[in-house]
Structures are given as structure tokens and as C-alpha cells.
Enzyme design. Structure first.
Site, mmCIF file in Angstrom:
data_model
loop_
_atom_site.group_PDB
_atom_site.id
_atom_site.type_symbol
_atom_site.label_atom_id
_atom_site.label_comp_id
_atom_site.label_asym_id
_atom_site.label_seq_id
_atom_site.Cartn_x
_atom_site.Cartn_y
_atom_site.Cartn_z
ATOM 1 N N TRP A 107 0.821 -1.221 0.000
ATOM 2 C CA TRP A 107 0.000 0.000 0.000
ATOM 3 C C TRP A 107 0.846 1.258 0.000
ATOM 4 O O TRP A 107 0.437 2.278 -0.554
ATOM 5 C CB TRP A 107 -1.020 -0.023 1.151
ATOM 6 C CG TRP A 107 -2.059 -1.068 0.869
ATOM 7 C CD1 TRP A 107 -2.202 -2.276 1.486
ATOM 8 C CD2 TRP A 107 -3.074 -1.038 -0.161
ATOM 9 N NE1 TRP A 107 -3.230 -2.985 0.909
ATOM 10 C CE2 TRP A 107 -3.783 -2.249 -0.098
ATOM 11 C CE3 TRP A 107 -3.434 -0.110 -1.136
ATOM 12 C CZ2 TRP A 107 -4.841 -2.566 -0.965
ATOM 13 C CZ3 TRP A 107 -4.487 -0.405 -1.998
ATOM 14 C CH2 TRP A 107 -5.171 -1.621 -1.908
ATOM 15 N N ASP A 175 -1.201 6.611 6.319
ATOM 16 C CA ASP A 175 -2.352 5.797 5.905
ATOM 17 C C ASP A 175 -2.551 4.759 7.009
ATOM 18 O O ASP A 175 -1.772 3.818 7.137
ATOM 19 C CB ASP A 175 -2.036 5.117 4.565
ATOM 20 C CG ASP A 175 -3.093 4.081 4.188
ATOM 21 O OD1 ASP A 175 -4.071 3.897 4.945
ATOM 22 O OD2 ASP A 175 -2.923 3.440 3.125
ATOM 23 N N LYS A 199 -12.253 -1.836 7.798
ATOM 24 C CA LYS A 199 -11.543 -2.882 8.539
ATOM 25 C C LYS A 199 -11.910 -2.850 10.022
ATOM 26 O O LYS A 199 -12.514 -3.781 10.533
ATOM 27 C CB LYS A 199 -10.039 -2.716 8.328
ATOM 28 C CG LYS A 199 -9.683 -2.944 6.858
ATOM 29 C CD LYS A 199 -8.551 -2.095 6.415
ATOM 30 C CE LYS A 199 -8.343 -2.030 4.930
ATOM 31 N NZ LYS A 199 -8.207 -3.271 4.197
#
Ligand code: PMP
Length: 363
Positions: A107, A175, A199
Site C-alpha cells: 500500500w 495511511d 476494517k
């Protein structure tokens, strides 16, 4: 997807992740009649008193849970974390400026690719070394910001020793999609954090942005409306029709986290679940996780079988027992179990029991 008769399915998906059942039950009722309005939660206006109340409550709960200082704005936006990976450089980077990125996995690299559309990028640390040694990051004095990803959802790498971040005046941006709300966090180490909700705190498509008002002052002014943090701050995240149902679900999730005991309790539970699982892996010759202990993720726990020819059978047998979504991302192969906030300890125990039996049978 299996549908077991006794309904005991444990879903280890890395996101969209499992929801607490009580929220789903309440949502079922609210889909028909929300707060005695006689109308569905899906159909209440984003300008109505009911929606503004729930939106404010969600924001307040997030502020309480993360202990967010008053000089930080909170935004609930569309487009998931990927849209934030673009909004960050759109707002704070330009052709003649430079941003620092730390690349600890999948990511991070995607965020870097995105930022390259907007300005110059320097990667100041990569891989496990960067995750294990935050004080080794050499941040350029002139960088517009430094970006990192404290939990790599696919690689299973997580770091949280933010007190070791180098001293710097450069804004720190993270992030936190797959770690937010899973443990306590000193937010003041960051000037902006963003996270997809799917999540630890809500449904997919919704993202949360928490940003320091001082950083906001530096944002580019000449931006398309929907890309501008300032526009969303001014409109209290309701510049256009927000993702109302997702916002509602997230609000319920935040209440749930609070009721469970907040981030101290989420941290205790996530550590307990992860230690139990890694302890089993480390004592097995059949399964393996190669990430150094110091940076093993509590949220996403990848592992491989000794013989990858057994992968398919492992997944089929697990699924028959209601243990689903254990396959890692298509880019890496192998397995991954995600233990987000709503995964009970019993789910981890059920997985370990299954793995023990599978090991006995096929070792
Ligand atoms: N960052 C991280 C750390 C992620 O785990 C994910 C999704 N798995 C993303 C970004 C992308 O999120 P989205 O799909 O919401 O754009």
C-alpha cells in the site's frame, strides 16, 4: 461462501471486514424505520436533523476515542483510502515541490505511484529496515510532507513506535486504514491521518481523514472542488450528498468500540489474539510467518504452508468449517488471517484448532 446451519462463520477477510452482530441487527431494524421517523435510514435526508445528529455523534465519538485535539479537523469522505492517497498529494504537493515517502509494502508503493502524478517523490526508507528503524528515516527539511503506512495489510508488517520518529518540522502523514482504532495512538505525532473504514470501524467506500488545521492552511488553492480538503472542512463533510448509510454504520461501530472499553481494550484484545496465533505458528513446523517479531502485524497475519500444493485443500477444508476468506492477496499468494476489532477471540481459537487438525492430518 458457506452458509452453515448453526450460522457460526468466522470471516477473516482483510476488508470489507466482519461487523459486530449487534450492529447488523440494529441496522436491520433501522432499514425499516429509523429512530421512529417512519422512514428507512436509507432515505433520511442528509440535511435532516436526524442525520446531522448521527453525523455529529459519530464525529464526537471518534474525537473521544482517539483523543483528537480541537485543532484537528475530522472528515468523513467518499472514495476509500485510495482516493485519499491521491487527495494528499493533490492538496500538499506541486510540480516544484518534493514529498518524502516510506515504502514498507504494497500500500505504500501504491501511494507513491499516486503521488508521482503530482510532484517529486523521494523514498527515504524501504522494506523491513524502514519499519524496524523509524529513527533512521532521514526526512528532507524542505519536504512538503512525509508519508508512511503503519500497517501493511498485505505484507503483514506493522510498526507503532512513533516516539522514535525523527524530530522534524515536516508534516507527518499516515495511511492508517488497517490499524486505526485497534490500539491507542498519540495522534499529535501526525499532521494528517487517513483510513478506509472497512476494517476496524465500518463499511467500505467511506474514509476518515483527521488533519491539523495548520497543515490545512498550506493546501493548494487551485483544486477541483471534490479534491479540496478545505471545501470538505467548510462543508462539514456534506459538500455533496455523503455516503449516509455508511456514515450511520460507522457511527454505530464507533459506539460499539466505546462500549467495549475504547482503544485500551481494543489494544488489549488485538495483542492477545495476535500473540495467540503467532505463538502457534512459531511452534509449528508446518506453517510459517517470516516477518521479524518486532514488526509483525496484529491485524493481518500472513502465513504459508510448508507445501503450497496443500493450499487449495487447506482453504476448502477451512471453509467447510466456517473459517472463510483466509487466502492472501492475489499479488502474494499464501494465507492471511485478519483479526480486526470485530473478530472475537473465539474466532482465532477456532482457526488454530482447525490448523492443528489439518497439520496432524497432512504433516
Ligand atoms: N491502504 C491500506 C493500508 C489498505 O489496506 C487498503 C485496502 N486494503 C487501501 C489503502 C485501499 O483502500 P480502499 O480500497 O478503501 O481504497
Amino acid at each position: 461462501m458457506v452458509n452453515l446451519k448453526n450460522n457460526k462463520t468466522y470471516n477473516f477477510c482483510a476488508g470489507p471486514a466482519v461487523f459486530p452482530e449487534e450492529i447488523l441487527k440494529k441496522a436491520q431494524e433501522d432499514l425499516i424505520d429509523y429512530a421512529n421517523t417512519g422512514t428507512s435510514i436509507l432515505s433520511i435526508s442528509h440535511r435532516s436533523e436526524e442525520f446531522i445528529n448521527l453525523a455529529d455523534r459519530a464525529k464526537k465519538n471518534l474525537r473521544d476515542l482517539l483523543n483528537i485535539p480541537e485543532n484537528y479537523e475530522i472528515l468523513f469522505l467518499h472514495g476509500g483510502a485510495s482516493w485519499q492517497a491521491a487527495m494528499v498529494p493533490a492538496n500538499f504537493l506541486s510540480d516544484n515541490s518534493l514529498a518524502n515517502y516510506v515504502n514498507t509494502g504494497h500500500w505504500s508503493s501504491k501511494a507513491i505511484k499516486e503521488a508521482e502524478h503530482f510532484g517529486k517523490i523521494k523514498v527515504i526508507g524501504s522494506g523491513l529496515d524502514a519499519a524496524m528503524n523509524l529513527s533512521g528515516w532521514v526526512i528532507d527539511k524542505k519536504a512538503a510532507y512525509c508519508h508512511c503506512t503503519p500497517n501493511e495489510t498485505i505484507d503483514g508488517v506493522e510498526f507503532d513506535d512513533f516516539e522514535n520518529l525523527p524530530e522534524s518540522d515536516v508534516p507527518m502523514i499516515a495511511d492508517m486504514s488497517s490499524t486505526i482504532l485497534s490500539r491507542e495512538l498519540d495522534l499529535t505525532k501526525f499532521d494528517l491521518i487517513y483510513a478506509g473504514a472497512q476494517k476496524n470501524m465500518g463499511p467500505s467506500g467511506l474514509s476518515v481523514v483527521i488533519l491539523n488545521a495548520e497543515l490545512l492552511e498550506r493546501a493548494n488553492k487551485n483544486l477541483s472542488t471534490m479534491m479540496s480538503y478545505q471545501v470538505h472542512v467548510d462543508a462539514d463533510s456534506i459538500y455533496n450528498t455523503p455516503a449516509t448509510f455508511s456514515w450511520y454504520l460507522m457511527g454505530e461501530f464507533l459506539e460499539w468500540v466505546k462500549k467495549q472499553g475504547g482503544l485500551a481494550e481494543m489494544g488489549r484484545r488485538s495483542l492477545e489474539k495476535a500473540l495467540m496465533f503467532y505463538d502457534y505458528l512459531d511452534h509449528s513446523d508446518f506453517y510459517k510467518n517470516n516477518i521479524p517479531r518486532a514488526v509483525r502485524s496484529r491485524m493481518n497475519l500472513p502465513f504459508v504452508l510448508k507445501d503450497n500444493k496443500l493450499d487449495k485443500l487447506f482453504l476448502t477444508e477451512a471453509s467447510k468449517q466456517g473459517l472463510i476468506n483466509l487466502q492472501n492477496h492475489r499479488s502474494t499468494g499464501g494465507m492471511r488471517a485478519s483479526f480486526y476489532n470485530a473478530m472475537p477471540k473465539e474466532g482465532v481459537e477456532a482457526l488454530i484448532n482447525f490448523m492443528k487438525n489439518f497439520e496432524k492430518q497432512y504433516a
